[in-house]
Design an enzyme around this catalytic site. Structure first.
Site, short mmCIF file in Angstrom:
data_model
loop_
_atom_site.label_atom_id
_atom_site.label_comp_id
_atom_site.label_asym_id
_atom_site.label_seq_id
_atom_site.Cartn_x
_atom_site.Cartn_y
_atom_site.Cartn_z
N GLU A 174 8.63 9.06 -50.89
CA GLU A 174 9.11 7.36 -49.97
C GLU A 174 9.48 6.46 -51.48
O GLU A 174 9.40 5.36 -51.25
CB GLU A 174 7.44 7.20 -50.36
CG GLU A 174 6.15 7.62 -51.74
CD GLU A 174 5.81 8.76 -51.17
OE1 GLU A 174 4.81 8.59 -51.89
OE2 GLU A 174 6.52 9.74 -50.85
N ASP A 178 -0.33 17.99 -59.90
CA ASP A 178 0.66 18.61 -59.14
C ASP A 178 -0.33 19.43 -58.18
O ASP A 178 0.42 19.37 -57.25
CB ASP A 178 2.36 19.04 -59.16
CG ASP A 178 3.14 19.49 -57.99
OD1 ASP A 178 3.21 18.42 -57.73
OD2 ASP A 178 3.09 21.08 -58.60
N HIS A 237 6.98 9.45 -42.17
CA HIS A 237 5.83 9.80 -42.82
C HIS A 237 6.38 9.19 -43.96
O HIS A 237 5.20 7.99 -45.21
CB HIS A 237 6.18 10.96 -43.09
CG HIS A 237 4.81 11.10 -44.61
ND1 HIS A 237 3.57 11.28 -43.97
CD2 HIS A 237 5.23 11.43 -45.78
CE1 HIS A 237 2.81 12.06 -45.33
NE2 HIS A 237 4.15 11.85 -46.34
N GLU A 253 -1.23 10.02 -48.96
CA GLU A 253 -1.22 11.20 -48.41
C GLU A 253 -1.37 11.13 -47.19
O GLU A 253 -1.31 10.85 -45.78
CB GLU A 253 -1.01 12.23 -48.80
CG GLU A 253 0.52 11.83 -49.85
CD GLU A 253 2.02 11.82 -48.96
OE1 GLU A 253 1.74 11.63 -48.06
OE2 GLU A 253 2.53 11.83 -50.29
#
Length: 627
Positions: A289, A395, A313, A336
């Site tokens: 994004e 992550d 999204h 998210e």
């Protein structure tokens, strides 16, 4: 240490935006980011000015980063993962003392501490290394055009510290500008607005970009290649290689409609332009994004616009994630989960409730699978607010739990308060916290103050949703009215029904549902009959190909090995790559031999994000491939 070769700095003059004050949320205990060495309450980076040259032969970036800092301290602590630093000065050119600390691990790197004294502008001369984890340098053969090299960055979660010396924490928002010099005839694009025209010599061109709104540092992004642009509207367009431009421009040609739909839900788009860069297949995510310029995978190009929810999204992130950002990676769900909910609302507005319900129902199935993969409903990794220790790569927290449990939580709130109240609240939430970091505690406080009536927080169980593992019993499950017929067809086929009875000419979502509802064990002739009719072993629709391979590899269906090799070497999207290698690795000698053969061939073309994950699955020790 590599020689420092500064680019020409006088081509563009880009003024820094006024430095913002420290966001109050950063003083909260749950806003302390254990994955950054920075001490933002002492000295905080407010603006980054990059002047870099891309050296494709050496596979590195060289130049300077000039940082504006704010605060009362005399020692500035930055994040550094493998940068070759050749000098640090203040604004007048006076050398500043600096030290690079001990490397904690491959993910977190080391602290870069600079004795700045009273200086509030610091210039760092440096170069990246060829193995910088945020950067992937592609040879011409790895691109669509096959004639020019390519470079792209991927910063989330903490990879940008391998190419930008700054405070690499999502809560430390920074404005930035950059001048990027690249060889002719390549083009550089970034996640900011272009400043002026490119300036070229006989051998190189320099491009300038600026982001005058404070963003999380992982959102600073760069791509360089043989890139062309096609407009799709007054403020939207597509960047990609010429060989991909027609397909990409068709697939994502309705960007203006997407932006308008998003604005009608939750307020104005505040970033100026919304463009999409379609990258080479090695890009590790579906999309990223990056403000003003979504980075997107070509695996979303199905030819029929059936996978454009990916664009919904990434666009939604312009509100949730980019406008209001998780202060730490423990609250990744604030990015998210909100975005996944918002994505589905955009799809409903553009394509109708039936399409949106199918996608939400598939996400419910994904959520159940994610809970199982995390170790079951009591696993702490199924909480929305995580407790990631400093020794763990953030992550690891980027699982479907954040996306799908987060969206289901918001959908459950909506079911209690009603859509009208919820939409009004969410629009106000984005306004109240625009360009600020947020924590779970901050969101729940805002929710109670600005939406919930007495008793509603308890009815919803908001604290349980955020701080406890598993999926609460009151979770709203959106059920697609299209899926009962598909489920019945899968059951009938599994019982021996004819392949001619399997529905044809249905949506991608219905095909995915059909395949995932089939038993995990099917005779070879039953798989072959489906393959002859639908050609799923060779389909270019990545979502269908992925679930088909999951089924056929489990059955050791003969064509599956060749199909898997082609699929896994042609793209590096982690969503597809990691589960298939994990499945193969768990299938004994047959699966491990196939996985090893494919990965040996595929790994050199994967971005570090994907390669690191698969290395862990297979016990792969570095590029040598030793097990």
């Amino acid at each position: 240490m590599r020689a420092f070769l500064p680019p020409v700095l006088s081509l563009f003059l880009v003024a820094a935006a006024p430095a913002p004050m420290v966001a109050p949320v950063l003083t909260a205990p749950d806003a302390r980011d254990v994955h950054s060495y920075a001490a933002p309450l002492d000295l905080r980076v407010t603006h980054v000015s990059l002047a870099l040259t891309a050296d494709f032969a050496a596979k590195l970036l060289r130049g300077t980063a000039t940082l504006d800092v704010q605060g009362q301290g005399g020692r500035l602590i930055l994040d550094d993962n493998g940068l070759d630093i050749t000098g640090v000065t203040d604004a007048s050119g006076r050398a500043l003392r600096y030290t690079v600390g001990t490397v904690a691990d491959a993910a977190h790197g080391a602290p870069l501490t600079i004795d700045v004294g009273d200086a509030r502008r610091v210039r760092i001369a440096y170069a990246t290394r060829p193995g910088a984890k945020a950067l992937q340098w592609l040879d011409p053969a790895q691109t669509a055009g096959k004639t020019q090299p390519y470079l792209f960055s991927q910063g989330e979660a903490i990879l940008n510290r391998s190419w930008i010396p700054t405070q690499d924490s999502p809560g430390i928002r920074q404005t930035w500008d950059a001048t990027i010099t690249v060889p002719r005839p390549l083009t550089a694009v970034m996640s900011g607005l272009a400043v002026g025209e490119r300036r070229c010599t006989a051998t190189a061109c320099t491009f300038a970009y600026r982001m005058d709104k404070p963003v999380a540092p992982y959102l600073i992004a760069l791509a360089v290649g043989d890139l062309k642009f096609r407009s799709t509207g007054k403020r939207t367009g597509i960047w990609t290689e010429p060989a991909m431009l027609d397909k990409a421009a068709y697939e994502f040609g309705e960007l203006e409609k997407f932006v308008a739909a998003a604005e009608s839900l939750y307020g104005p788009y505040r970033w100026g332009r919304y463009d999409v860069l379609v990258l080479p297949p090695s890009f590790p995510f579906g999309g990223m994004e990056n403000p003003t310029l979504t980075f997107a995978t070509p695996t979303a190009i199905a030819g029929d616009r059936s996978l454009v929810s990916l664009i919904a999204h990434e666009l939604a992130h312009s509100w949730s994630g980019n406008l209001v950002t998780n202060a730490t990676w423990d609250d990744f769900w604030l990015n998210e989960g909100f975005t996944s909910y918002f994505e589905n609302r955009i799809m409903e507005k553009l394509y109708g409730p039936r399409r949106a319900a199918m996608e939400a129902d598939l996400a419910w199935t994904d959520m159940q699978a994610a809970v199982a993969a995390a170790g079951g409903p009591t696993s702490p990794d199924t909480k929305l607010h995580l407790d990631l220790p400093a020794t763990r790569d953030p992550d690891d927290g980027m699982t479907q739990i954040a996306y799908d449990k987060g969206a289901t939580f918001l959908r459950t709130i909506e079911s209690v308060v009603g859509r009208a109240r919820w939409d009004a609240y969410l629009r106000g939430y984005f306004d109240r916290h625009a360009f600020q970091p947020q924590t779970s505690a901050g969101f729940l406080k805002d929710l109670r103050a600005n939406l919930l009536k007495p008793g509603e927080a308890e009815k919803i169980g908001v604290d349980t949703w955020v701080y406890q593992p598993g999926i609460p019993a009151n979770a709203v499950h959106v059920r697609s009215d299209a899926f009962p017929a598909i489920d019945a067809a899968a059951k009938a086929y599994a019982a021996g029904g004819p392949v001619s009875a399997v529905p044809g000419d249905v949506t991608t979502q219905e095909y995915v549902r059909f395949i995932t509802q089939l038993p995990r064990q099917l005779p070879e002739e039953r798989l072959a009959a489906l393959d002859r009719r639908f050609g799923w072993s060779q389909t270019g629709n990545a979502e269908i190909r992925f679930v088909w391979l999951s089924l056929t590899l489990a059955n050791r269906y003969p064509p599956a090995a060749a199909s898997a090799e082609q699929f896994l070497t042609a793209q590096g999207r982690r969503k597809f790559v990691a589960p298939l290698f994990e499945q193969l690795w768990g299938q004994g000698d047959w699966g491990r031999a196939l996985a090893t053969r494919i990965y040996t061939k595929a790994r050199p073309g994967y971005h570090a994000v994907t390669a690191t994950t698969v290395d862990r699955i297979m016990g792969w020790k570095g590029a040598s491939g030793a097990l």
